[in-house]
Design a protein around this motif. Structure first.
Motif, PDB file in Angstrom:
ATOM      1  N   SER A  52       0.509  -1.590  -0.300  1.00 15.00           N
ATOM      2  CA  SER A  52       0.003   0.346  -0.328  1.00 15.00           C
ATOM      3  C   SER A  52       0.872   1.042  -0.140  1.00 15.00           C
ATOM      4  CB  SER A  52      -1.079   0.212   1.749  1.00 15.00           C
ATOM      5  OG  SER A  52      -0.114   0.071   2.562  1.00 15.00           O
ATOM      6  N   GLU A  53       1.992   1.269  -0.087  1.00 13.42           N
ATOM      7  CA  GLU A  53       3.393   2.245   0.079  1.00 13.42           C
ATOM      8  C   GLU A  53       3.501   2.683  -1.288  1.00 13.42           C
ATOM      9  OE1 GLU A  53       6.006   1.954   2.668  1.00 13.42           O
ATOM     10  OE2 GLU A  53       6.354   0.112   2.350  1.00 13.42           O
ATOM     11  N   VAL A  54       2.144   3.474  -1.938  1.00 16.34           N
ATOM     12  CA  VAL A  54       2.105   4.269  -2.677  1.00 16.34           C
ATOM     13  C   VAL A  54       3.228   5.181  -3.523  1.00 16.34           C
ATOM     14  CG1 VAL A  54       0.496   5.521  -4.704  1.00 16.34           C
ATOM     15  CG2 VAL A  54      -0.240   3.681  -3.198  1.00 16.34           C
ATOM     16  N   ASP A  55       3.409   6.109  -2.025  1.00 15.58           N
ATOM     17  CA  ASP A  55       4.051   7.520  -2.599  1.00 15.58           C
ATOM     18  C   ASP A  55       5.757   7.019  -2.241  1.00 15.58           C
ATOM     19  OD1 ASP A  55       1.724   8.916  -2.331  1.00 15.58           O
ATOM     20  OD2 ASP A  55       2.193   9.410  -0.190  1.00 15.58           O
ATOM     21  N   ARG A  56       6.025   5.695  -1.994  1.00 12.93           N
ATOM     22  CA  ARG A  56       7.105   5.260  -1.287  1.00 12.93           C
ATOM     23  C   ARG A  56       7.800   4.797  -2.928  1.00 12.93           C
ATOM     24  NH1 ARG A  56       9.034  -0.057   1.619  1.00 12.93           N
ATOM     25  NH2 ARG A  56      11.611  -0.031   0.447  1.00 12.93           N
ATOM     26  N   TYR A  57       6.953   3.776  -3.524  1.00 13.88           N
ATOM     27  CA  TYR A  57       7.202   3.695  -5.366  1.00 13.88           C
ATOM     28  C   TYR A  57       6.649   4.118  -6.748  1.00 13.88           C
ATOM     29  CZ  TYR A  57       7.866  -1.055  -2.679  1.00 13.88           C
ATOM     30  OH  TYR A  57       9.032  -1.480  -1.745  1.00 13.88           O
ATOM     31  N   LEU A  58       5.313   4.555  -6.479  1.00 15.16           N
ATOM     32  CA  LEU A  58       5.231   5.637  -8.437  1.00 15.16           C
ATOM     33  C   LEU A  58       6.088   6.032  -8.273  1.00 15.16           C
ATOM     34  CD1 LEU A  58       3.457   4.470 -10.035  1.00 15.16           C
ATOM     35  CD2 LEU A  58       1.184   5.905  -8.916  1.00 15.16           C
ATOM     36  N   PRO A  59       5.614   7.681  -7.245  1.00 17.95           N
ATOM     37  CA  PRO A  59       6.395   8.974  -7.878  1.00 17.95           C
ATOM     38  C   PRO A  59       7.942   8.213  -8.265  1.00 17.95           C
ATOM     39  CG  PRO A  59       5.459   9.353  -6.233  1.00 17.95           C
ATOM     40  CD  PRO A  59       5.627   7.914  -6.260  1.00 17.95           C
ATOM     41  N   ALA A  60       8.827   6.936  -7.559  1.00 18.02           N
ATOM     42  CA  ALA A  60      10.112   7.586  -8.149  1.00 18.02           C
ATOM     43  C   ALA A  60      10.223   6.379  -9.167  1.00 18.02           C
ATOM     44  CB  ALA A  60      10.896   6.378  -7.222  1.00 18.02           C
ATOM     45  N   LEU A  61       8.780   6.142  -9.651  1.00 15.90           N
ATOM     46  CA  LEU A  61       8.809   4.772 -10.793  1.00 15.90           C
ATOM     47  C   LEU A  61       9.329   5.238 -12.078  1.00 15.90           C
ATOM     48  CD1 LEU A  61       7.461   2.196  -9.504  1.00 15.90           C
ATOM     49  CD2 LEU A  61       9.511   2.070 -10.011  1.00 15.90           C
ATOM     50  N   LEU A  62       8.344   6.833 -12.176  1.00 19.36           N
ATOM     51  CA  LEU A  62       7.499   7.319 -13.101  1.00 19.36           C
ATOM     52  C   LEU A  62       8.669   9.074 -13.285  1.00 19.36           C
ATOM     53  CD1 LEU A  62       3.774   7.604 -12.208  1.00 19.36           C
ATOM     54  CD2 LEU A  62       5.170   6.298 -14.224  1.00 19.36           C
ATOM     55  N   GLU A  63       8.990   8.777 -12.685  1.00 21.67           N
ATOM     56  CA  GLU A  63      10.908   9.635 -12.996  1.00 21.67           C
ATOM     57  C   GLU A  63      12.050   9.150 -13.461  1.00 21.67           C
ATOM     58  OE1 GLU A  63      11.800  10.901  -8.611  1.00 21.67           O
ATOM     59  OE2 GLU A  63      10.252  12.248  -9.343  1.00 21.67           O
ATOM     60  N   GLY A  64      13.141   9.782 -13.748  1.00 21.66           N
ATOM     61  CA  GLY A  64      13.962   9.222 -14.055  1.00 21.66           C
ATOM     62  C   GLY A  64      14.522   8.449 -15.522  1.00 21.66           C
ATOM     63  N   ASP A  65      16.276   8.871 -16.035  1.00 18.87           N
ATOM     64  CA  ASP A  65      15.874   8.383 -17.113  1.00 18.87           C
ATOM     65  C   ASP A  65      15.848   7.376 -17.908  1.00 18.87           C
ATOM     66  OD1 ASP A  65      16.755  11.551 -17.841  1.00 18.87           O
ATOM     67  OD2 ASP A  65      18.692  10.478 -17.092  1.00 18.87           O
ATOM     68  N   ASP A  66      15.568   6.022 -17.214  1.00 20.68           N
ATOM     69  CA  ASP A  66      15.597   4.802 -16.858  1.00 20.68           C
ATOM     70  C   ASP A  66      14.114   4.013 -16.857  1.00 20.68           C
ATOM     71  OD1 ASP A  66      14.812   5.088 -14.130  1.00 20.68           O
ATOM     72  OD2 ASP A  66      16.011   3.918 -13.588  1.00 20.68           O
ATOM     73  N   LEU A  67      13.435   5.530 -17.341  1.00 17.11           N
ATOM     74  CA  LEU A  67      11.866   4.938 -17.739  1.00 17.11           C
ATOM     75  C   LEU A  67      11.591   5.146 -18.782  1.00 17.11           C
ATOM     76  CD1 LEU A  67       8.772   4.513 -16.424  1.00 17.11           C
ATOM     77  CD2 LEU A  67       8.705   6.869 -16.957  1.00 17.11           C
TER      78      LEU A  67
END
Length: 206
Positions: free
Chosen positions: A28-43
């Motif tokens: 349930s830790e959305v804030d831990r994962y989603l913002p970080a997954l949707l930013e950065g050059d590796d996306l």
């Protein structure tokens, strides 16, 4: 014959997910994962066929549940069976409570990666179902299942849509036997559902 371009789907390196904190099942830790997954050059967008066989990447998948509470305060969740048409062949004949699919390079446009993700989620929902009722949507968690071949290459982002009435219907031919059922019925027949649905039903309603 003209060559059909292969679909390019949004992926993140599995190593990035592990760095943020690997888990099996539901988080349930959305804030831990989603913002970080949707930013950065590796996306990146990569060929879907290749990504289906490469567990070093995770395809980001919006997984949207629709919940209706009746006049007796009983919660119902929209569910359906997968037919034999398009989509993920490894999930056919399984029941599901999640609506959604891959984020495609066709969804990309002006805006942030979060905007692209939201556009992809909107498109997938509109392709699969018709919503004829007001609803409120929010992101409630993430799904990861490394114990199945499908799960090893996908990472689910779970959204809950609380609808005012059970006005949700199938639109795609690949979706059959759709409708709202009481949560207790779904839990009683949980072995008939795909693994992501089993995980999310137990986590949210079990």
């Amino acid at each position: 014959m003209p060559v059909v371009a292969e679909e390019q789907v949004l992926v993140v390196p599995t190593s990035k997910f592990h760095k943020l904190g690997h888990f099996q099942g539901f988080s349930s830790e959305v804030d831990r994962y989603l913002p970080a997954l949707l930013e950065g050059d590796d996306l990146a967008y990569r060929p879907r066929g290749e990504m289906e066989e490469d567990p070093s990447f995770k395809q980001l998948i919006p997984y949207v549940l629709f919940q209706f509470t009746d006049s007796t305060d009983v919660k119902h969740v929209f569910q359906y069976a997968r037919g034999g048409g398009g989509g993920e062949k490894r999930l056919h004949a399984k029941r599901s409570v999640g609506v959604g699919g891959h984020i495609s390079s066709d969804d990309a446009g002006a805006g942030t990666a979060d905007d692209v993700y939201r556009e992809g989620m909107r498109r997938e929902i509109e392709e699969e179902i018709a919503i004829n009722t007001p609803y409120q949507e929010h992101c409630v968690g993430l799904l990861n299942d490394d114990e199945t071949e499908v799960g090893k290459v996908h990472l689910g982002v779970v959204h809950l849509c609380v609808v005012e009435s059970p006005g949700v219907a199938q639109r795609e031919d690949d979706i059959t036997d759709a409708g709202f059922k009481p949560v207790e019925e779904l839990l009683a027949d949980i072995d008939g559902f795909e693994s992501w649905s089993q995980i999310v039903l137990r986590a949210m309603y079990g």
